[in-house]
Design a protein around this motif. Sequence first.
Motif, PDB file in Angstrom:
ATOM      1  N   GLY A 218       5.099  -5.623  -5.217  1.00 39.77           N
ATOM      2  CA  GLY A 218       6.460  -5.452  -4.739  1.00 39.77           C
ATOM      3  C   GLY A 218       6.529  -5.145  -3.260  1.00 39.77           C
ATOM      4  O   GLY A 218       5.524  -5.134  -2.556  1.00 39.77           O
ATOM      5  N   ASP A 219       7.736  -4.893  -2.811  1.00 37.51           N
ATOM      6  CA  ASP A 219       7.998  -4.592  -1.409  1.00 37.51           C
ATOM      7  C   ASP A 219       8.336  -3.117  -1.246  1.00 37.51           C
ATOM      8  O   ASP A 219       8.973  -2.513  -2.109  1.00 37.51           O
TER       9      ASP A 219
ATOM     10  N   ASN B 193      -5.655   9.626 -12.468  1.00 39.18           N
ATOM     11  CA  ASN B 193      -5.534   8.947 -13.754  1.00 39.18           C
ATOM     12  C   ASN B 193      -4.366   7.973 -13.800  1.00 39.18           C
ATOM     13  O   ASN B 193      -4.297   7.130 -14.698  1.00 39.18           O
ATOM     14  N   ALA B 194      -3.466   8.053 -12.823  1.00 39.64           N
ATOM     15  CA  ALA B 194      -2.353   7.108 -12.710  1.00 39.64           C
ATOM     16  C   ALA B 194      -2.690   5.968 -11.752  1.00 39.64           C
ATOM     17  O   ALA B 194      -1.822   5.182 -11.384  1.00 39.64           O
ATOM     18  N   GLY B 195      -3.960   5.896 -11.313  1.00 41.13           N
ATOM     19  CA  GLY B 195      -4.398   4.787 -10.479  1.00 41.13           C
ATOM     20  C   GLY B 195      -4.431   5.053  -8.990  1.00 41.13           C
ATOM     21  O   GLY B 195      -4.747   4.167  -8.197  1.00 41.13           O
ATOM     22  N   TRP B 196      -4.103   6.269  -8.556  1.00 44.16           N
ATOM     23  CA  TRP B 196      -4.187   6.614  -7.143  1.00 44.16           C
ATOM     24  C   TRP B 196      -5.645   6.878  -6.785  1.00 44.16           C
ATOM     25  O   TRP B 196      -6.448   7.242  -7.640  1.00 44.16           O
ATOM     26  N   THR B 197      -5.997   6.707  -5.503  1.00 43.06           N
ATOM     27  CA  THR B 197      -7.350   6.915  -4.998  1.00 43.06           C
ATOM     28  C   THR B 197      -7.308   7.957  -3.892  1.00 43.06           C
ATOM     29  O   THR B 197      -6.398   7.950  -3.060  1.00 43.06           O
ATOM     30  N   LEU B 198      -8.306   8.842  -3.866  1.00 41.44           N
ATOM     31  CA  LEU B 198      -8.380   9.840  -2.794  1.00 41.44           C
ATOM     32  C   LEU B 198      -8.455   9.149  -1.446  1.00 41.44           C
ATOM     33  O   LEU B 198      -9.117   8.124  -1.291  1.00 41.44           O
ATOM     34  N   TYR B 199      -7.800   9.744  -0.446  1.00 41.89           N
ATOM     35  CA  TYR B 199      -7.799   9.203   0.908  1.00 41.89           C
ATOM     36  C   TYR B 199      -8.109  10.356   1.854  1.00 41.89           C
ATOM     37  O   TYR B 199      -7.286  11.247   2.071  1.00 41.89           O
ATOM     38  N   GLY B 200      -9.313  10.364   2.390  1.00 39.77           N
ATOM     39  CA  GLY B 200      -9.701  11.430   3.314  1.00 39.77           C
ATOM     40  C   GLY B 200     -10.099  12.701   2.585  1.00 39.77           C
ATOM     41  O   GLY B 200     -10.156  12.760   1.359  1.00 39.77           O
TER      42      GLY B 200
ATOM     43  N   GLN C 298       0.860  -1.181   0.000  1.00 39.68           N
ATOM     44  CA  GLN C 298       0.000   0.000   0.000  1.00 39.68           C
ATOM     45  C   GLN C 298       0.898   1.233   0.000  1.00 39.68           C
ATOM     46  O   GLN C 298       1.810   1.334   0.812  1.00 39.68           O
ATOM     47  N   LEU C 299       0.646   2.178  -0.912  1.00 38.07           N
ATOM     48  CA  LEU C 299       1.432   3.397  -1.020  1.00 38.07           C
ATOM     49  C   LEU C 299       0.592   4.591  -0.605  1.00 38.07           C
ATOM     50  O   LEU C 299      -0.621   4.603  -0.793  1.00 38.07           O
ATOM     51  N   TYR C 300       1.244   5.619  -0.071  1.00 38.49           N
ATOM     52  CA  TYR C 300       0.582   6.835   0.404  1.00 38.49           C
ATOM     53  C   TYR C 300       1.376   8.047  -0.072  1.00 38.49           C
ATOM     54  O   TYR C 300       2.612   8.049  -0.009  1.00 38.49           O
ATOM     55  N   ARG C 301       0.661   9.060  -0.541  1.00 38.81           N
ATOM     56  CA  ARG C 301       1.276  10.343  -0.904  1.00 38.81           C
ATOM     57  C   ARG C 301       0.390  11.471  -0.402  1.00 38.81           C
ATOM     58  O   ARG C 301      -0.830  11.345  -0.370  1.00 38.81           O
ATOM     59  N   LEU C 302       1.013  12.581  -0.040  1.00 38.67           N
ATOM     60  CA  LEU C 302       0.271  13.796   0.281  1.00 38.67           C
ATOM     61  C   LEU C 302       0.626  14.818  -0.789  1.00 38.67           C
ATOM     62  O   LEU C 302       1.769  15.279  -0.867  1.00 38.67           O
ATOM     63  N   LEU C 303      -0.341  15.126  -1.632  1.00 35.46           N
ATOM     64  CA  LEU C 303      -0.142  16.091  -2.697  1.00 35.46           C
ATOM     65  C   LEU C 303      -0.427  17.482  -2.160  1.00 35.46           C
ATOM     66  O   LEU C 303      -1.452  17.699  -1.506  1.00 35.46           O
ATOM     67  N   THR C 304       0.463  18.430  -2.412  1.00 33.50           N
ATOM     68  CA  THR C 304       0.257  19.808  -1.975  1.00 33.50           C
ATOM     69  C   THR C 304       0.605  20.750  -3.116  1.00 33.50           C
ATOM     70  O   THR C 304       1.398  20.420  -3.994  1.00 33.50           O
ATOM     71  N   GLU C 305       0.011  21.914  -3.058  1.00 34.89           N
ATOM     72  CA  GLU C 305       0.256  22.915  -4.105  1.00 34.89           C
ATOM     73  C   GLU C 305      -0.431  24.200  -3.675  1.00 34.89           C
ATOM     74  O   GLU C 305      -1.348  24.183  -2.850  1.00 34.89           O
ATOM     75  N   GLU C 306       0.002  25.318  -4.232  1.00 34.32           N
ATOM     76  CA  GLU C 306      -0.724  26.565  -4.013  1.00 34.32           C
ATOM     77  C   GLU C 306      -2.148  26.405  -4.520  1.00 34.32           C
ATOM     78  O   GLU C 306      -2.429  25.565  -5.375  1.00 34.32           O
TER      79      GLU C 306
ATOM     80  N   GLN D 115       6.309   8.230  -9.467  1.00 39.25           N
ATOM     81  CA  GLN D 115       6.545   7.514 -10.712  1.00 39.25           C
ATOM     82  C   GLN D 115       5.816   6.175 -10.747  1.00 39.25           C
ATOM     83  O   GLN D 115       5.914   5.455 -11.737  1.00 39.25           O
ATOM     84  N   LEU D 116       5.130   5.814  -9.677  1.00 42.45           N
ATOM     85  CA  LEU D 116       4.418   4.526  -9.627  1.00 42.45           C
ATOM     86  C   LEU D 116       2.994   4.654 -10.093  1.00 42.45           C
ATOM     87  O   LEU D 116       2.381   5.654 -10.038  1.00 42.45           O
TER      88      LEU D 116
END
Length: 67
Positions: A56-57, A24-31, A2-10, A66-67
Amino acid sequence: MQLYRLLTEEDTAAFCHKVTAALNAGWTLYGDPTYGYDAANGVMRCGQAVVKEAPGDYSPDLKLGQL
């Protein structure tokens, strides 16, 4: 894994495009998204967590964008 990212921007269209690209790259909103004032730069900033299941691990060397 399971992968997690926090996207931020102005708070501009760039934030929406960043989230849209992740979806569109297969990520899903979380919260819920977050919104706050960046006093150091004098701008409002947005944040949105996203998650993705990938084979993978886990390694701290992974380039999550890039995933």
